[in-house]
Design an enzyme around this catalytic site. Sequence first.
Site, PDB file in Angstrom:
ATOM      1  N   GLY A 240      26.810 -27.967 -16.857  1.00  0.00           N
ATOM      2  CA  GLY A 240      27.347 -27.299 -15.672  1.00  0.00           C
ATOM      3  C   GLY A 240      26.240 -27.042 -14.669  1.00  0.00           C
ATOM      4  O   GLY A 240      25.264 -27.796 -14.606  1.00  0.00           O
ATOM      5  N   SER A 241      26.383 -25.963 -13.929  1.00  0.00           N
ATOM      6  CA  SER A 241      25.439 -25.682 -12.847  1.00  0.00           C
ATOM      7  C   SER A 241      24.113 -25.139 -13.394  1.00  0.00           C
ATOM      8  O   SER A 241      24.075 -24.520 -14.458  1.00  0.00           O
ATOM      9  CB  SER A 241      26.053 -24.663 -11.889  1.00  0.00           C
ATOM     10  N   THR A 242      23.060 -25.339 -12.629  1.00  0.00           N
ATOM     11  CA  THR A 242      21.742 -24.833 -13.025  1.00  0.00           C
ATOM     12  C   THR A 242      21.768 -23.303 -13.089  1.00  0.00           C
ATOM     13  O   THR A 242      21.176 -22.710 -13.992  1.00  0.00           O
ATOM     14  CB  THR A 242      20.669 -25.340 -12.044  1.00  0.00           C
ATOM     15  N   VAL A 244      24.238 -21.247 -13.908  1.00  0.00           N
ATOM     16  CA  VAL A 244      24.836 -20.775 -15.161  1.00  0.00           C
ATOM     17  C   VAL A 244      23.983 -21.206 -16.352  1.00  0.00           C
ATOM     18  O   VAL A 244      23.861 -20.459 -17.331  1.00  0.00           O
ATOM     19  CB  VAL A 244      26.307 -21.238 -15.293  1.00  0.00           C
ATOM     20  N   GLY A 245      23.354 -22.370 -16.273  1.00  0.00           N
ATOM     21  CA  GLY A 245      22.446 -22.813 -17.335  1.00  0.00           C
ATOM     22  C   GLY A 245      21.365 -21.779 -17.619  1.00  0.00           C
ATOM     23  O   GLY A 245      21.042 -21.485 -18.772  1.00  0.00           O
ATOM     24  N   GLU A 263      22.554 -29.466 -19.804  1.00  0.00           N
ATOM     25  CA  GLU A 263      22.664 -30.645 -18.943  1.00  0.00           C
ATOM     26  C   GLU A 263      23.165 -30.121 -17.604  1.00  0.00           C
ATOM     27  O   GLU A 263      24.317 -29.693 -17.497  1.00  0.00           O
ATOM     28  CB  GLU A 263      23.622 -31.654 -19.575  1.00  0.00           C
ATOM     29  N   GLU A 394      22.606 -29.251  -4.404  1.00  0.00           N
ATOM     30  CA  GLU A 394      23.656 -30.085  -4.975  1.00  0.00           C
ATOM     31  C   GLU A 394      24.981 -29.732  -4.299  1.00  0.00           C
ATOM     32  O   GLU A 394      25.413 -28.589  -4.347  1.00  0.00           O
ATOM     33  CB  GLU A 394      23.750 -29.832  -6.486  1.00  0.00           C
TER      34      GLU A 394
HETATM   35  P1  NAP Z   1      29.791 -23.721 -13.860  1.00  0.00           P
HETATM   36  O1  NAP Z   1      30.236 -22.356 -13.549  1.00  0.00           O
HETATM   37  O2  NAP Z   1      28.374 -23.952 -14.235  1.00  0.00           O
HETATM   38  O3  NAP Z   1      30.782 -24.254 -15.008  1.00  0.00           O
HETATM   39  C1  NAP Z   1      30.442 -24.996 -16.143  1.00  0.00           C
HETATM   40  C2  NAP Z   1      30.982 -24.341 -17.400  1.00  0.00           C
HETATM   41  O4  NAP Z   1      30.272 -23.123 -17.652  1.00  0.00           O
HETATM   42  C3  NAP Z   1      32.445 -23.936 -17.326  1.00  0.00           C
HETATM   43  O5  NAP Z   1      33.054 -24.102 -18.585  1.00  0.00           O
HETATM   44  C4  NAP Z   1      32.338 -22.468 -16.958  1.00  0.00           C
HETATM   45  O6  NAP Z   1      33.473 -21.721 -17.188  1.00  0.00           O
HETATM   46  C5  NAP Z   1      31.174 -22.038 -17.800  1.00  0.00           C
HETATM   47  N1  NAP Z   1      30.547 -20.783 -17.368  1.00  0.00           N
HETATM   48  C6  NAP Z   1      30.596 -20.178 -16.164  1.00  0.00           C
HETATM   49  N2  NAP Z   1      29.906 -19.019 -16.169  1.00  0.00           N
HETATM   50  C7  NAP Z   1      29.425 -18.870 -17.422  1.00  0.00           C
HETATM   51  C8  NAP Z   1      28.635 -17.882 -18.062  1.00  0.00           C
HETATM   52  N3  NAP Z   1      28.209 -16.812 -17.426  1.00  0.00           N
HETATM   53  N4  NAP Z   1      28.305 -18.066 -19.362  1.00  0.00           N
HETATM   54  C9  NAP Z   1      28.712 -19.153 -20.031  1.00  0.00           C
HETATM   55  N5  NAP Z   1      29.474 -20.125 -19.475  1.00  0.00           N
HETATM   56  C10 NAP Z   1      29.819 -19.996 -18.191  1.00  0.00           C
HETATM   57  O7  NAP Z   1      30.129 -24.689 -12.679  1.00  0.00           O
HETATM   58  P2  NAP Z   1      31.286 -24.501 -11.563  1.00  0.00           P
HETATM   59  O8  NAP Z   1      31.285 -23.119 -11.009  1.00  0.00           O
HETATM   60  O9  NAP Z   1      32.535 -25.020 -12.132  1.00  0.00           O
HETATM   61  O10 NAP Z   1      30.752 -25.502 -10.447  1.00  0.00           O
HETATM   62  C11 NAP Z   1      29.766 -25.041  -9.558  1.00  0.00           C
HETATM   63  C12 NAP Z   1      28.701 -26.085  -9.356  1.00  0.00           C
HETATM   64  O11 NAP Z   1      28.116 -26.441 -10.607  1.00  0.00           O
HETATM   65  C13 NAP Z   1      29.191 -27.414  -8.819  1.00  0.00           C
HETATM   66  O12 NAP Z   1      29.367 -27.380  -7.449  1.00  0.00           O
HETATM   67  C14 NAP Z   1      28.078 -28.321  -9.241  1.00  0.00           C
HETATM   68  O13 NAP Z   1      27.013 -28.224  -8.347  1.00  0.00           O
HETATM   69  C15 NAP Z   1      27.671 -27.781 -10.584  1.00  0.00           C
HETATM   70  N6  NAP Z   1      28.292 -28.515 -11.714  1.00  0.00           N
HETATM   71  C16 NAP Z   1      27.540 -29.386 -12.409  1.00  0.00           C
HETATM   72  C17 NAP Z   1      28.115 -30.111 -13.429  1.00  0.00           C
HETATM   73  C18 NAP Z   1      27.339 -31.103 -14.228  1.00  0.00           C
HETATM   74  O14 NAP Z   1      27.925 -32.037 -14.746  1.00  0.00           O
HETATM   75  N7  NAP Z   1      26.045 -30.921 -14.402  1.00  0.00           N
HETATM   76  C19 NAP Z   1      29.454 -29.953 -13.736  1.00  0.00           C
HETATM   77  C20 NAP Z   1      30.205 -29.016 -13.016  1.00  0.00           C
HETATM   78  C21 NAP Z   1      29.602 -28.312 -12.014  1.00  0.00           C
HETATM   79  P3  NAP Z   1      34.533 -21.591 -15.967  1.00  0.00           P
HETATM   80  O15 NAP Z   1      35.426 -22.718 -16.167  1.00  0.00           O
HETATM   81  O16 NAP Z   1      35.239 -20.307 -16.093  1.00  0.00           O
HETATM   82  O17 NAP Z   1      33.744 -21.646 -14.703  1.00  0.00           O
END
Ligand code: NAP
Length: 495
Positions: A240-242, A244-245, A263, A394
Site C-alpha cells: 500500500g502507501s508509504t 501507512v507502511g 511493498e 505518487e
Molecule cells: P493504503 O491506505 O495504504 O491501503 C493499503 C491497505 O492498508 C488497505 O488494506 C488499507 O485498509 C490498509 N491500511 C490503511 N491504514 C492502515 C493502518 N493504519 N494500519 C494497517 N493497515 C492499514 O492506501 P489507500 O489509502 O487505499 O491509497 C492511498 C495511496 O496509496 C494511493 O494513492 C497510492 O499512492 C498508494 N497505494 C499504493 C499501492 C501499492 O501497490 N503500492 C496500492 C494502493 C495504494 P483500507 O482499505 O481501510 O484503506
Amino acid sequence: MALSQKIQTPSCTYEQPLGLFINNEFVKGVDGKTFEVINPHNEKVFVSVHEATEQDVDRAVAAARKALEGEWKTVTPTARGRMLVRLADLMEQHCDTLAAIEALDNGKSLSMAKADVANSANCIRYYGGWADKIHGKVIDTDHETLTYTRHEPVGVCGQIIPWNFPLLMWAWKVGPAVAAGNAVLIKSAEQTPLSALYMGNLVKAAGFPAGVINVLSGFGRVAGAAISSHMGIDKVAFTGSTAVGRQVLQAAAKSNLKKVTLELGGKSPNIVFNDADIDNAISWVNFGIYFNHGQCCCAGSRILVQEGIYDRFLQRFKERAQQNKVGDPFHPDTFQGPQVSQLQFDRIMSYIDQGKKDGATVEVGGERHGTEGYYIQPTIFSNVNDEMSIVKEEIFGPVCSIQKFKTEEEAIKIANGTNYGLAAAIHTKDLNTSIRVSNELKAGTVWVNSYNMISYQAPFGGFKESGMGRELGEYALNNYTEIKTVRIRLGDAMF
Ligand code: NAP
Ligand code: MG
C-alpha cells in the site's frame, strides 16, 4: 444481514459470500458491523459485506494458531503443494466469475481482469511447486559436529493488501506464506473485498484444513491496525502507501517486533534514448503509465526523453494516449476503466489542478471523462520541474509528466532524484547503454525496451522508501521462513 447474495454482473450471475472467512466458514463479525461496496463505474452501492473489527482479528489469529499447531503441522510439504495446485486449478475454473468480480468491484476492464486471474492462478501454482523444495543446508564446520539449518514456517502471518490488484495481491501474499507452511489471515482493501471472499469458497474446496487461510474484510485503521500491532501475529506483510507502511512498521516495533515486509509506492522513471525504436517505446511508455488506470505501484509516471527525439516522441505519444479507450469495464474495447473510488478520483484531480496551478502544460487530458463514474482522461504534463508535486509525489492515476534530457548522466540523475525506488525502464537499441544505465538506477526492477513485465518467478520490491524485502520468486520464501541452526556434537569431548 445474510452471509451471501446473488449478484448479477454484465457478464455473469454468481453467489457472492459476504461474511468473514474464519476457520473455513463464513461468519458475521463480532460487532455485527457491515460496510458498503461501490461500483466505480456508476458510483452506486451494489452490496454490503460484514466488517472485521479487533475481536475478529483475534478470532482469525486463534484459528490460524490452532491450525498451525494442529492439523497443518502434520500435512506434508508435498500435500501442501498439492492443495495450492488444486487452488490454482479452481481459480482457472472460476476465471469468468473472478474476473467479473474484479471488473465490477475495482473497475478494471474484464479482459485485464482475466489476465489478473490467470497470473494469480499461475502464482499460486508456482508456489505449490515450491512447497516440497524448501530446505536447509548441511554446513561443514569441523569433523566433530553435524551442523544443519532448517527453514521453518514463521508462524501466523497477517497480510494487508490494497485495492489495485485485489486478487493478484491475494495470490502474491498467500502463495509463498502457505507454501512455506505458515497460516495466514489476509485483510482485503475496504474498496475491493469481494474477490478475496470468493477465494474462501475455493480455499475450502481445495482441501486446506480449517484456519490455514482466513480472509477478513475491513478497514485499515481498525482491522489493519489490529493486525500490525497484534501480539499473536509473527509476521506482517503489507502492500500500500508509504505513509501507512511506516505506521505498520512502527506498530510492529511497538508490539512484538513481528517480521515486516513492505511493498510501497513509487515514482518510477521511464527513460527513452535517442536510438530507441520509437514505435516500440511509445507503446511501452503508454502501457507503463496507463495500465490499470495508472493505479500501479510501479507505474512509469516520469517519462524522460532524450532531446534528439523529444518533439517527435511527444507528438506521437499524445496521439497514442488519446487512442486509449476509456469506459465501461465490461465493454470489450475498454482499456481504461474508472478509478477505484471517489477518494482516489478526488486525489488525482487535485494533483491535476495543482500541476496546472504550478504552470505545467497539459498536453493531453487534464479533465474528468464523462459525467458519471470515477473516470479521468489520460493526462500528460510537459514543462515540469523537479519541485512540482506532480513530479515528486505518487499520483496513482492516469497522469504522467514528460521531461527532456541531454546526456546519459543527466537522465540517471533525474531518474534517481526521488525517495522512491521501485522500478525503472530504459528504451535503447544499444546493449551497452541498457546495461550501464540499469546498473546505475536505484530501483528494484529495471525493464529494458518494455514495461510492467512482472513474473511470479522473478523478485519484485523496492529500494529506498519503496519498501523492504522482495515478493515473488524464490526470494519471497525468505520472508516466510525462520532459519534454525542445529549443531550436533558427534565426539565425546567435554567442555
Ligand atoms: P493504503 O491506505 O495504504 O491501503 C493499503 C491497505 O492498508 C488497505 O488494506 C488499507 O485498509 C490498509 N491500511 C490503511 N491504514 C492502515 C493502518 N493504519 N494500519 C494497517 N493497515 C492499514 O492506501 P489507500 O489509502 O487505499 O491509497 C492511498 C495511496 O496509496 C494511493 O494513492 C497510492 O499512492 C498508494 N497505494 C499504493 C499501492 C501499492 O501497490 N503500492 C496500492 C494502493 C495504494 P483500507 O482499505 O481501510 O484503506
Ligand atoms: Mg469497490
